[in-house]
Design a protein around this motif. Structure first.
Motif, PDB file in Angstrom:
ATOM      1  N   LEU A  76      20.163   9.376  43.486  1.00  0.00           N
ATOM      2  CA  LEU A  76      20.509   8.276  44.384  1.00  0.00           C
ATOM      3  C   LEU A  76      21.972   8.317  44.796  1.00  0.00           C
ATOM      4  N   SER A  77      22.807   8.929  43.974  1.00  0.00           N
ATOM      5  CA  SER A  77      24.241   8.955  44.289  1.00  0.00           C
ATOM      6  C   SER A  77      24.540   9.726  45.568  1.00  0.00           C
ATOM      7  N   PHE A  78      23.604  10.555  45.999  1.00  0.00           N
ATOM      8  CA  PHE A  78      23.809  11.329  47.232  1.00  0.00           C
ATOM      9  C   PHE A  78      23.224  10.623  48.457  1.00  0.00           C
ATOM     10  N   VAL A  79      22.533   9.498  48.236  1.00  0.00           N
ATOM     11  CA  VAL A  79      21.869   8.819  49.345  1.00  0.00           C
ATOM     12  C   VAL A  79      22.855   8.035  50.194  1.00  0.00           C
ATOM     13  N   TRP A  80      23.712   7.214  49.559  1.00  0.00           N
ATOM     14  CA  TRP A  80      24.607   6.335  50.306  1.00  0.00           C
ATOM     15  C   TRP A  80      25.540   7.096  51.241  1.00  0.00           C
ATOM     16  N   PRO A  81      26.125   8.231  50.816  1.00  0.00           N
ATOM     17  CA  PRO A  81      26.984   8.968  51.760  1.00  0.00           C
ATOM     18  C   PRO A  81      26.233   9.473  52.993  1.00  0.00           C
ATOM     19  N   LEU A  82      24.918   9.635  52.876  1.00  0.00           N
ATOM     20  CA  LEU A  82      24.143  10.104  54.027  1.00  0.00           C
ATOM     21  C   LEU A  82      23.799   8.981  54.996  1.00  0.00           C
TER      22      LEU A  82
END
Length: 271
Positions: A76-82
């Motif tokens: 999930l930590s890579f979702v918000w930057p996308l």
């Protein structure tokens, strides 16, 4: 220097003590004899199905769920930057209203911690698996000492560095290592200088010892297997933490609770 002496020196000293006290003597066998019934040639607690479920099957929930939550958090930590709320305002408003945005931001901010826990668990599991397969130690209940068919053998007498030593998979304690892997959370707490980090460390050590001891009572491990599991897991977690956080961050003193300032109010009397 003190950091390395404490964090590497103490476990290495413990390894020397365990080797001399257990591996070079018959204390392991003497302790396991206390829980073996020579008449029935069984470990009575190994026949209690509820004890097996409670201490072996259900107990795995704690480290398993911890690893799964860390893996979910890392992904999930890579979702918000996308997500670009300016480009997709409706999606941004929906995430804010549903409180999902705060969760995604939290995982983004703690990405390194989630990844550390995932890697620490994986590395600890890999180290224990390597040692098991390259020593081929059989569990007490599988040896001729306790009604089994395989001769008892110490781990150092059959160690193979570059190939599997055999089919035995008992040294070090695998179930105990599952509890000890919770030490990864201690190093996360150390990174943030949490004042309860020592309690987290002691709790993780206690969990590992409880896990390991219950298997000793059932005849599936010797007591020294638990100590060895704790030593190797600590070293694996420590080296992984140093790679992720660095020594300087881990060596900072924990934050103590700040005492509220005492305000003295002096009363004056009217004349």
């Amino acid at each position: 220097m003190r950091f390395y002496c404490v964090n590497f020196g103490i476990p290495l000293a413990c390894a020397a003590v365990v080797f001399l006290l257990f591996d070079m003597t018959k204390i392991d066998i003497a302790f396991s004899n206390l829980f073996f019934d020579p008449v029935t040639q069984t470990f009575p607690l190994d026949q209690v199905h509820f004890f097996e479920k409670l201490t072996h099957k259900w107990a795995r929930i704690i480290p398993n769920w911890t690893a799964e939550l860390a893996l979910i958090g890392a992904m999930l930590s890579f979702v918000w930057p996308l997500i670009n709320p300016q480009k997709y305002p409706r999606l941004g408003r929906f995430l804010e209203q549903s409180k999902a945005a705060s969760v995604l931001r939290f995982t983004r901010d703690h990405r390194r911690d989630f990844l550390f826990v995932v890697f620490a668990f994986a590395i600890c599991t890999g180290v224990i698996h390597f040692l098991k397969s390259h020593t081929s130690v059989y569990c007490p209940i599988e040896t001729t000492l306790y009604g089994g068919k395989v001769a008892h053998m110490e781990w150092y007498s059959n160690f193979q560095l570059f190939k599997e030593a055999g089919d035995g998979r008992c040294w070090p304690g695998g179930h105990a290592s599952g509890g000890f892997t919770m030490l990864a959370l201690y190093f996360v707490a150390r990174r943030y200088r949490w004042r309860y980090s020592k309690a987290l460390m002691y709790g993780s050590l206690l969990l590992g010892f409880v896990y390991g001891t219950t298997r000793v009572l059932q005849g599936w491990h010797y007591m020294s297997h638990t100590f060895w599991a704790g030593i190797f897991v600590w070293l694996a977690c420590l080296l992984t933490a140093l790679a992720f956080y660095g020594r300087a961050r881990l060596d900072l003193p924990v934050l103590q609770k700040q005492k509220e300032p005492v305000v003295l109010i002096q009363s004056t009397s009217l004349s």
